[in-house]
Design an enzyme around this catalytic site. Structure first.
Site, PDB file in Angstrom:
ATOM      1  N   TYR A  36       6.729  -6.016   6.764  1.00  0.00           N
ATOM      2  CA  TYR A  36       6.306  -6.272   5.909  1.00  0.00           C
ATOM      3  C   TYR A  36       6.523  -7.333   5.344  1.00  0.00           C
ATOM      4  O   TYR A  36       8.407  -7.929   5.066  1.00  0.00           O
ATOM      5  CB  TYR A  36       6.990  -5.405   5.186  1.00  0.00           C
ATOM      6  CG  TYR A  36       6.618  -3.487   4.908  1.00  0.00           C
ATOM      7  CD1 TYR A  36       5.105  -3.249   6.088  1.00  0.00           C
ATOM      8  CD2 TYR A  36       7.158  -2.099   5.054  1.00  0.00           C
ATOM      9  CE1 TYR A  36       5.029  -2.150   5.939  1.00  0.00           C
ATOM     10  CE2 TYR A  36       6.756  -1.280   4.669  1.00  0.00           C
ATOM     11  CZ  TYR A  36       5.185  -0.983   6.162  1.00  0.00           C
ATOM     12  OH  TYR A  36       5.126   0.702   5.540  1.00  0.00           O
ATOM     13  N   PRO A  59      -0.054   8.301   0.334  1.00  0.00           N
ATOM     14  CA  PRO A  59      -0.546   9.660  -0.397  1.00  0.00           C
ATOM     15  C   PRO A  59      -0.961   9.364  -2.273  1.00  0.00           C
ATOM     16  O   PRO A  59      -1.735  10.357  -2.164  1.00  0.00           O
ATOM     17  CB  PRO A  59       1.070  10.509  -1.015  1.00  0.00           C
ATOM     18  CG  PRO A  59       2.683   8.869  -1.209  1.00  0.00           C
ATOM     19  CD  PRO A  59       1.743   8.384   0.126  1.00  0.00           C
ATOM     20  N   LEU A  60      -0.899   8.249  -2.438  1.00  0.00           N
ATOM     21  CA  LEU A  60      -2.135   8.385  -3.563  1.00  0.00           C
ATOM     22  C   LEU A  60      -3.125   7.205  -3.055  1.00  0.00           C
ATOM     23  O   LEU A  60      -4.013   6.296  -3.591  1.00  0.00           O
ATOM     24  CB  LEU A  60      -1.114   6.690  -4.428  1.00  0.00           C
ATOM     25  CG  LEU A  60      -0.071   7.956  -5.160  1.00  0.00           C
ATOM     26  CD1 LEU A  60       0.650   6.369  -6.528  1.00  0.00           C
ATOM     27  CD2 LEU A  60      -0.507   8.432  -5.914  1.00  0.00           C
ATOM     28  N   ALA A  61      -3.790   6.942  -1.753  1.00  0.00           N
ATOM     29  CA  ALA A  61      -4.448   6.326  -1.230  1.00  0.00           C
ATOM     30  C   ALA A  61      -4.703   4.945  -1.318  1.00  0.00           C
ATOM     31  O   ALA A  61      -5.962   4.522  -2.085  1.00  0.00           O
ATOM     32  CB  ALA A  61      -5.547   7.846  -1.700  1.00  0.00           C
ATOM     33  N   LEU A  86      -5.741   7.200  -5.949  1.00  0.00           N
ATOM     34  CA  LEU A  86      -5.230   8.017  -6.557  1.00  0.00           C
ATOM     35  C   LEU A  86      -4.236   8.092  -8.206  1.00  0.00           C
ATOM     36  O   LEU A  86      -3.329   8.598  -8.654  1.00  0.00           O
ATOM     37  CB  LEU A  86      -4.897   9.248  -5.529  1.00  0.00           C
ATOM     38  CG  LEU A  86      -5.568   9.922  -4.712  1.00  0.00           C
ATOM     39  CD1 LEU A  86      -4.865  10.871  -3.928  1.00  0.00           C
ATOM     40  CD2 LEU A  86      -6.865  10.162  -5.299  1.00  0.00           C
ATOM     41  N   GLY A 117     -18.917   3.046 -13.083  1.00  0.00           N
ATOM     42  CA  GLY A 117     -19.038   2.308 -14.422  1.00  0.00           C
ATOM     43  C   GLY A 117     -17.610   0.874 -14.377  1.00  0.00           C
ATOM     44  O   GLY A 117     -17.917   0.184 -15.129  1.00  0.00           O
TER      45      GLY A 117
END
Length: 344
Positions: free
Chosen positions: A56, A209-211, A215, A222
């Protein structure tokens, strides 16, 4: 009051939300002092497990975590990091070999400013390296007191089983935790990974977990796609023209409506869903800003009713990844033609 959970069968108790630090450093928040404040707030809010990795921001994330844990905070934190990814031009500065593990653990310990790592995780499989070699090196580190436990990340079910059998047959320390991708949009691990983890008593620390931001409520049909450093690095995972991503966008829209009807934010719904699975120990959140952390804290207190969970299953069926790219790892036997073609 945080309700801590057992990390597999280790006896170690960890918070349902784990703090991931991938976004601290050059890849995200470059302000070390601000990153440290975010870490401190997470700890003050009841989170007691921090997950990082040597790759990281080229080790910068570990350095920031080390700064945050100075001054007496280290003893109260379950500290997890990972090895495997490439950190230099030398052909041996990556991977799962004994040579690299023994060298790299010392680098992580230095950057983290600590004498031990609670959970040292194999960041990805490496089929060309005998897993007994990897487990042997990690077992030696356990015996030396430099690491407490061994974990894996994004391993396939067969590899998880192989690790357990190898430990038993060769007398090695066993893997006690797996870190797979899991979210409302990526439910593939429900088929085999989670049942296998349960069978062998592994703790499960789910990532993304929030993709990857899908999410958070920022993606709308749009609307102009929001700027994101992650989208710049992984363009294929955010290209709306791709069928899998189009399916994710439609599902995220439906899930946002469901969350609103339930009186929740989409973020709360997403995190509560992951934590609802009986095999999941913790969901790893990865905030870049103080506000992002605040929006995620407390999601472990949310309880989803059966009607909401049933609606989720209708939107994204159990055991399904809407995009194959969200599996986190594709075996070489799939990506390299020479491994499945005699003529090659």
């Amino acid at each position: 009051m945080t309700e801590y959970r057992n990390l597999g069968r280790t006896g170690v108790r960890v918070s349902p939300l784990a703090l991931g630090t991938m976004m601290f450093g050059a890849r995200g928040n470059t302000d070390h002092d601000d990153s440290v404040r975010i870490i401190h707030h997470a700890l003050d809010s009841g989170i007691n497990i921090i997950d990082t990795a040597d790759v990281y921001s080229g080790g910068e994330s570990e350095t920031i975590v080390g700064k945050a844990l100075a001054g007496g905070r280290r003893d109260d934190v379950v500290l997890a990091t990972k090895f495997h990814g490439r950190l230099g031009d030398d052909p041996n500065e990556s991977g799962n070999s004994r040579r690299w593990i023994i060298r790299e653990v010392e680098n992580s310990l230095r950057r983290l400013s600590t004498d031990w790592i609670d959970l040292y995780q194999v960041h990805r499989p490496e089929p060309g390296t005998d897993f007994d070699e990897t487990l042997g090196a990690l077992s030696d580190l356990v015996h030396q007191g430099k690491i407490r436990y061994i974990g894996t990340s994004t391993f396939e079910p067969s590899a998880i089983v192989e690790g357990q059998w190898t430990a038993e047959r060769r007398g090695r320390e066993r893997v006690v935790a797996e870190q797979p991708p899991y979210s409302l949009l990526a439910r593939g691990i429900e088929r085999e990974v989670l049942p296998v983890a349960q069978r062998y008593g592994l703790g499960v620390l789910s990532w993304s977990p929030l993709a990857g931001g899908w999410l958070t409520g920022r993606y709308r049909t749009g609307a102009e796609q929001p700027a994101s450093s992650r989208a710049e690095r992984q363009a294929a995972r955010f290209d709306i023209a791709a069928p899998g991503n189009a399916a994710k966008l439609a599902a995220a829209e439906a899930l946002a409506v469901l969350a609103d009807e339930a009186g929740l934010t989409l973020v709360q719904l997403a995190l509560a869903f992951v934590l609802e699975h009986p095999v999941v120990t913790s969901a790893i959140i990865g905030p870049r800003t103080f506000g992002q952390l605040e929006s995620q804290l407390g999601a472990d207190k949310v309880k989803l009713g059966r009607d909401v969970l049933d609606r989720i299953d209708e939107i994204v069926p159990p055991g399904v990844n809407l995009s194959a790219l969200d599996a986190g790892y594709t075996p070489a036997v799939v990506t390299e033609a020479s491994l499945r073609r005699r003529s090659a």
